[in-house]
Design a protein around this motif. Structure first.
Motif, PDB file in Angstrom:
ATOM      1  N   CYS A 162      -2.593   1.805  10.026  1.00 41.84           N
ATOM      2  CA  CYS A 162      -1.771   1.563   8.138  1.00 41.84           C
ATOM      3  C   CYS A 162      -0.450   0.949   8.804  1.00 41.84           C
ATOM      4  O   CYS A 162      -0.185  -0.260   8.532  1.00 41.84           O
ATOM      5  CB  CYS A 162      -0.905   1.953   7.774  1.00 41.84           C
ATOM      6  SG  CYS A 162      -2.603   3.388   6.078  1.00 41.84           S
ATOM      7  N   VAL A 180       6.522   2.009   6.702  1.00 43.32           N
ATOM      8  CA  VAL A 180       5.081   2.518   7.121  1.00 43.32           C
ATOM      9  C   VAL A 180       5.590   3.893   7.169  1.00 43.32           C
ATOM     10  O   VAL A 180       4.335   4.798   6.612  1.00 43.32           O
ATOM     11  CB  VAL A 180       3.965   1.469   7.096  1.00 43.32           C
ATOM     12  CG1 VAL A 180       2.370   1.954   7.270  1.00 43.32           C
ATOM     13  CG2 VAL A 180       4.500   0.087   6.723  1.00 43.32           C
TER      14      VAL A 180
ATOM     15  N   LEU B 102      -4.888   0.862   3.861  1.00 44.49           N
ATOM     16  CA  LEU B 102      -4.090   0.269   2.856  1.00 44.49           C
ATOM     17  C   LEU B 102      -2.567   1.311   3.139  1.00 44.49           C
ATOM     18  O   LEU B 102      -2.248   2.771   3.523  1.00 44.49           O
ATOM     19  CB  LEU B 102      -4.239   0.606   1.275  1.00 44.49           C
ATOM     20  CG  LEU B 102      -5.324  -0.364   1.593  1.00 44.49           C
ATOM     21  CD1 LEU B 102      -5.693  -0.251  -0.599  1.00 44.49           C
ATOM     22  CD2 LEU B 102      -5.135  -2.061   0.710  1.00 44.49           C
ATOM     23  N   PHE B 103      -1.690   1.026   2.546  1.00 43.58           N
ATOM     24  CA  PHE B 103      -0.109   1.514   2.375  1.00 43.58           C
ATOM     25  C   PHE B 103      -0.295   2.537   1.532  1.00 43.58           C
ATOM     26  O   PHE B 103       0.152   2.441   0.261  1.00 43.58           O
ATOM     27  CB  PHE B 103       0.809   0.468   2.518  1.00 43.58           C
ATOM     28  CG  PHE B 103       1.156   0.117   3.783  1.00 43.58           C
ATOM     29  CD1 PHE B 103       0.430   0.244   4.836  1.00 43.58           C
ATOM     30  CD2 PHE B 103       1.412  -1.523   3.216  1.00 43.58           C
ATOM     31  CE1 PHE B 103       0.267  -0.941   5.728  1.00 43.58           C
ATOM     32  CE2 PHE B 103       1.600  -2.784   3.485  1.00 43.58           C
ATOM     33  CZ  PHE B 103       0.855  -2.085   5.314  1.00 43.58           C
ATOM     34  N   ASN B 111       1.666  -3.797  -1.599  1.00 45.44           N
ATOM     35  CA  ASN B 111       0.452  -3.970  -0.807  1.00 45.44           C
ATOM     36  C   ASN B 111       0.340  -5.570  -0.353  1.00 45.44           C
ATOM     37  O   ASN B 111       0.680  -5.935   0.841  1.00 45.44           O
ATOM     38  CB  ASN B 111      -0.809  -3.539  -0.785  1.00 45.44           C
ATOM     39  CG  ASN B 111      -0.572  -1.575  -0.240  1.00 45.44           C
ATOM     40  OD1 ASN B 111      -1.010  -1.663   0.826  1.00 45.44           O
ATOM     41  ND2 ASN B 111      -0.340  -0.649  -0.849  1.00 45.44           N
ATOM     42  N   PHE B 114       3.617  -7.422   0.902  1.00 48.33           N
ATOM     43  CA  PHE B 114       4.235  -6.967   2.415  1.00 48.33           C
ATOM     44  C   PHE B 114       4.396  -8.010   3.286  1.00 48.33           C
ATOM     45  O   PHE B 114       4.816  -7.962   3.324  1.00 48.33           O
ATOM     46  CB  PHE B 114       3.585  -6.164   2.596  1.00 48.33           C
ATOM     47  CG  PHE B 114       3.501  -5.038   3.937  1.00 48.33           C
ATOM     48  CD1 PHE B 114       4.631  -3.718   4.245  1.00 48.33           C
ATOM     49  CD2 PHE B 114       3.757  -5.502   5.042  1.00 48.33           C
ATOM     50  CE1 PHE B 114       5.591  -3.409   4.674  1.00 48.33           C
ATOM     51  CE2 PHE B 114       4.228  -4.798   6.146  1.00 48.33           C
ATOM     52  CZ  PHE B 114       5.383  -3.843   6.367  1.00 48.33           C
ATOM     53  N   ARG B 146      -1.975   2.842  -7.696  1.00 43.24           N
ATOM     54  CA  ARG B 146      -1.408   2.888  -6.126  1.00 43.24           C
ATOM     55  C   ARG B 146      -2.850   2.556  -5.457  1.00 43.24           C
ATOM     56  O   ARG B 146      -4.075   3.225  -6.548  1.00 43.24           O
ATOM     57  CB  ARG B 146      -1.584   4.675  -6.430  1.00 43.24           C
ATOM     58  CG  ARG B 146       0.076   4.397  -6.909  1.00 43.24           C
ATOM     59  CD  ARG B 146       0.870   4.459  -5.572  1.00 43.24           C
ATOM     60  NE  ARG B 146       2.134   4.597  -6.423  1.00 43.24           N
ATOM     61  CZ  ARG B 146       3.684   4.435  -5.480  1.00 43.24           C
ATOM     62  NH1 ARG B 146       3.193   5.467  -4.323  1.00 43.24           N
ATOM     63  NH2 ARG B 146       4.580   4.545  -6.500  1.00 43.24           N
ATOM     64  N   PRO B 147      -3.286   2.856  -3.816  1.00 44.87           N
ATOM     65  CA  PRO B 147      -4.717   2.541  -3.299  1.00 44.87           C
ATOM     66  C   PRO B 147      -5.485   4.215  -3.419  1.00 44.87           C
ATOM     67  O   PRO B 147      -7.031   3.909  -3.986  1.00 44.87           O
ATOM     68  CB  PRO B 147      -4.456   2.664  -1.673  1.00 44.87           C
ATOM     69  CG  PRO B 147      -2.875   2.003  -1.761  1.00 44.87           C
ATOM     70  CD  PRO B 147      -2.301   3.119  -3.048  1.00 44.87           C
ATOM     71  N   GLN B 155     -11.148  -0.544  -3.469  1.00 44.46           N
ATOM     72  CA  GLN B 155      -9.974  -0.553  -2.009  1.00 44.46           C
ATOM     73  C   GLN B 155      -9.548  -1.446  -0.486  1.00 44.46           C
ATOM     74  O   GLN B 155      -8.710  -2.304  -0.156  1.00 44.46           O
ATOM     75  CB  GLN B 155      -9.175   0.246  -0.810  1.00 44.46           C
ATOM     76  CG  GLN B 155      -9.070   1.957  -2.377  1.00 44.46           C
ATOM     77  CD  GLN B 155      -8.868   3.561  -1.009  1.00 44.46           C
ATOM     78  OE1 GLN B 155      -7.896   3.463  -0.513  1.00 44.46           O
ATOM     79  NE2 GLN B 155      -9.307   4.220  -1.698  1.00 44.46           N
ATOM     80  N   ARG B 162      -4.611  -8.634   0.664  1.00 41.55           N
ATOM     81  CA  ARG B 162      -3.400  -8.240   2.049  1.00 41.55           C
ATOM     82  C   ARG B 162      -3.235  -9.639   2.766  1.00 41.55           C
ATOM     83  O   ARG B 162      -2.703  -9.950   3.443  1.00 41.55           O
ATOM     84  CB  ARG B 162      -3.317  -7.294   1.962  1.00 41.55           C
ATOM     85  CG  ARG B 162      -1.595  -6.491   2.548  1.00 41.55           C
ATOM     86  CD  ARG B 162      -2.033  -5.073   3.327  1.00 41.55           C
ATOM     87  NE  ARG B 162      -3.073  -4.794   3.794  1.00 41.55           N
ATOM     88  CZ  ARG B 162      -2.427  -3.254   3.761  1.00 41.55           C
ATOM     89  NH1 ARG B 162      -1.388  -2.704   3.851  1.00 41.55           N
ATOM     90  NH2 ARG B 162      -3.387  -2.912   5.181  1.00 41.55           N
TER      91      ARG B 162
END
Lengths: 266, 370
Positions: A162, A180, B102-103, B111, B114, B146-147, B155, B162
């Protein structure tokens, strides 16, 4: 939380175990409402006199606020030190980071009484005895290993890809950390905060060596009080301690979920 | 060895259109050489696979291109820019990981946004481009999820969106399909290829799966032990493998040892096998794809000039549905030939003498030392 079906014998066993663990603590509550002069169970009469005695006991009140402020400052400093330390040890993996990690968490393995004695000797020679900043430093010795351990585990569980993805998307190292890494460590940070606060708030052994008549913490004052007198005031102080502890645990539970914070590392 | 050098030289100098260029790139960890003086030139818009078994240096190479791992030597350039010393956040490359990465604390839309936020793009444009990118991977409806609420395939599509939304100069895919189940993998293969073509982005794709490499990529770089074994198109690599390793790693092969007699023929237990490779006299190996071999037990197969023949004994037959596998003993070795099933076949019993035949051009021959 997931509910598991438990068999009846198991249920009884667990209840008994809980009672065994909690009975002495639970006993404190009725005693704190005692109307007697001396500590005894069951009390012969009931009253709130020991709560009002606590409210007018300036030594106890100031010890409580010392403990509270001390725990808050120690917690903040622990995080400020342990977050970057955990990052350096887990992520940067510099030469000797394993050694550093062991060094920082070593105080956990030492007998606290030895630690207390050692700190007493050092502090006596540099005049830190019975000072607030002396207490902060001493408590940090105990809380930092906890903070570091919890944060290192939480950072280790976070997917490093990440952070790499973030940097490939154009984020500079500090931005990656802020946007993050830190959010991914949140459960660990909450857990570390709670642990540090609780450890500092009821630290007795080391604190006992370092406090004096001018500066004392609630657990130490409680200890001193029991030595001098056997009245139920200690019970009402204990209730106060339990309530603060429970409050911290509740806050953690409400914000993150206890199981998630301390048990599962996801 | 000769082949390797030729390919490497061709790749680094012979291609003036190269966009991403690796020149003598190497990586050592202590005594271990993870990547040894790698030369690679990738053209604009090309999809190139780095293919090899685990530990061959393909992922390390990708990470060096991304800047996540510093090089121990050599140069990495994109266009005219030398990126060798540029940190990852200055390289303008899109990365997609096997673990999606993924965040977890951000929604799908956040995401994807970003990278745009890092480029200080105005809010309105960010929203528009995030929408476009999510529409491209058909996830516009899941923008606020959310992821952890998404499936693996979803995902990975978010991760792709992304990476692509910032319009990077290079797209780097690190085993992007390895965590997906087989059916999804097939779908994602097509989807990634389609999107890559549509965007026209230069892409490096790391995989250990030869099917992915063969079916998706313009060119394949086969790696082993930190070295390039062969660079070529999927057809090149499959039909004209430069080394025995490439032949056996890409596609399936049967393998027989013999002796090259110097005039293009190889003696295998008395039978003479011809191949197009001019081998020096000495120990040699031949390889053939199992489905290129015909099995005959009627004794009526005609002898032709351009066909190699080998006699053996049928050991057993395995029925695999689409194909039948004939296990044939040749001397001490056992090889497998494959034929499509046709419905009402009369199959021979074990122990039947059979003749294997395949075209000379399907014979891959390698001398010793390869």
């Amino acid at each position: 939380m997931e509910m598991h079906r438990t068999s009846l014998p198991m249920g009884i066993l667990v209840t008994l175990l809980f009672l065994f663990l909690l009975a002495p603590v639970l006993l404190v509550f009725p005693i704190s409402f005692s109307g007697d002069q001396i500590l005894a169970f069951p009390p012969s009469s009931w009253s709130l006199r020991w709560y009002s005695a606590l409210a007018s006991n300036t030594v106890m009140i100031s010890a409580f606020s010392t403990s509270f402020v001390l725990a808050a400052i120690v917690t903040a400093l622990s995080l400020l030190i342990a977050v970057p330390a955990a990052y350096a040890i887990v992520r940067l993996k510099t030469a000797g980071s394993e050694f550093l990690f062991n060094l920082f968490t070593a105080p956990l393995l030492l007998p606290t009484i030895v630690l207390g004695l050692a700190i007493l000797i050092v502090f006596a020679s540099i005049g830190l005895l019975a000072t607030f900043h002396g207490l902060v430093i001493a408590h940090l010795v105990v809380t930092l290993p906890y903070a570091l351990r919890v944060l290192a585990v939480s950072l280790g569980a976070a997917n490093m890809a990440c952070e790499e993805a973030a940097s490939s998307l154009g984020a500079k190292p500090l931005t990656v950390f802020r946007r993050v890494t830190l959010p991914m460590m949140t459960p660990g940070i909450v857990a570390a905060t709670a642990l540090c606060f609780l450890v500092s708030f009821d630290e007795v052994v080391i604190t006992l060596f370092l406090t004096g008549p001018r500066l004392t913490t609630l657990p130490v004052e409680l200890f001193n009080h029991v030595e001098r007198r056997a009245d139920p005031l200690v019970a009402s102080v204990s209730v106060l301690l339990i309530i603060v502890t429970l409050a911290v645990v509740l806050i953690v539970d409400r914000s993150m979920g206890l199981t998630k914070t301390f048990v599962e590392k996801k | 060895m000769m082949h390797q050098k030729n390919f490497a030289a061709e790749a680094s100098q012979g291609d003036p259109d190269a966009y991403l260029r690796l020149e003598g790139v190497s990586k050592t960890y202590g005594d271990f050489e993870a990547v040894r003086s790698l030369d690679l030139a990738i053209g604009k818009g090309e999809l190139v696979a780095l293919l090899g078994p685990s530990g061959c240096g393909k992922t390390t190479t990708l990470r060096m291109i991304a800047g996540l791992v510093p090089t121990s030597g050599g140069r990495i350039t994109v266009g005219e820019t030398d990126l060798t010393a540029v940190p990852p956040h200055g390289r303008d490359m899109g990365l997609v990981f096997q673990s999606y990465a993924l965040f977890p604390h951000m929604t799908v839309a956040r995401n994807v946004a970003f990278g745009l936020e890092m480029r200080s793009i105005p809010r309105g444009e960010i929203d528009r481009r995030v929408k476009e990118a999510l529409a491209m991977v058909q996830l516009d409806k899941l923008a606020e999820r959310r992821p952890r609420e998404l499936s693996g395939g979803q995902q990975q599509r978010v991760a792709l969106a992304r990476a692509l939304v910032v319009k990077p100069s290079i797209l780097l895919l690190d085993e992007p399909l390895s965590n997906l189940d087989a059916k999804l993998r097939d779908e994602m293969r097509t989807q990634i290829r389609d999107i890559q073509q549509q965007v026209g982005i230069t892409t490096v794709f790391v995989t250990h799966d030869q099917v992915e490499a063969l079916s998706m990529c313009d060119r394949i770089v086969v790696m082993r032990n930190g070295r390039v074994e062969q660079i070529g198109t999927p057809v090149d690599v499959y039909e004209r493998p430069a080394t025995p390793f490439v032949a056996s790693f890409v596609g399936r092969t049967i393998r027989l040892s013999g002796t090259a007699n110097g005039d293009g023929a190889i003696d295998i237990g008395g039978d003479v096998i011809r191949s197009a490779a001019g081998l020096a006299p000495g120990p040699a190996e031949i390889m053939v794809r199992p489905h290129r071999i015909e099995v005959d037990w009627t004794g009526q197969a005609k002898t032709k000039d351009d066909v190699n023949r080998l006699s053996g004994v049928l050991c057993r037959i395995t029925f695999v549905g689409d194909v039948i596998q004939y296990h044939v003993g040749i001397g001490d070795a056992e090889v497998i030939a494959e034929a499509s099933t046709t419905g009402n076949q009369q199959l021979p019993a074990a122990g039947t003498p059979v003749t294997l035949s395949w075209r000379v051009e399907d014979t891959m021959a390698f001398g010793s030392g390869q």
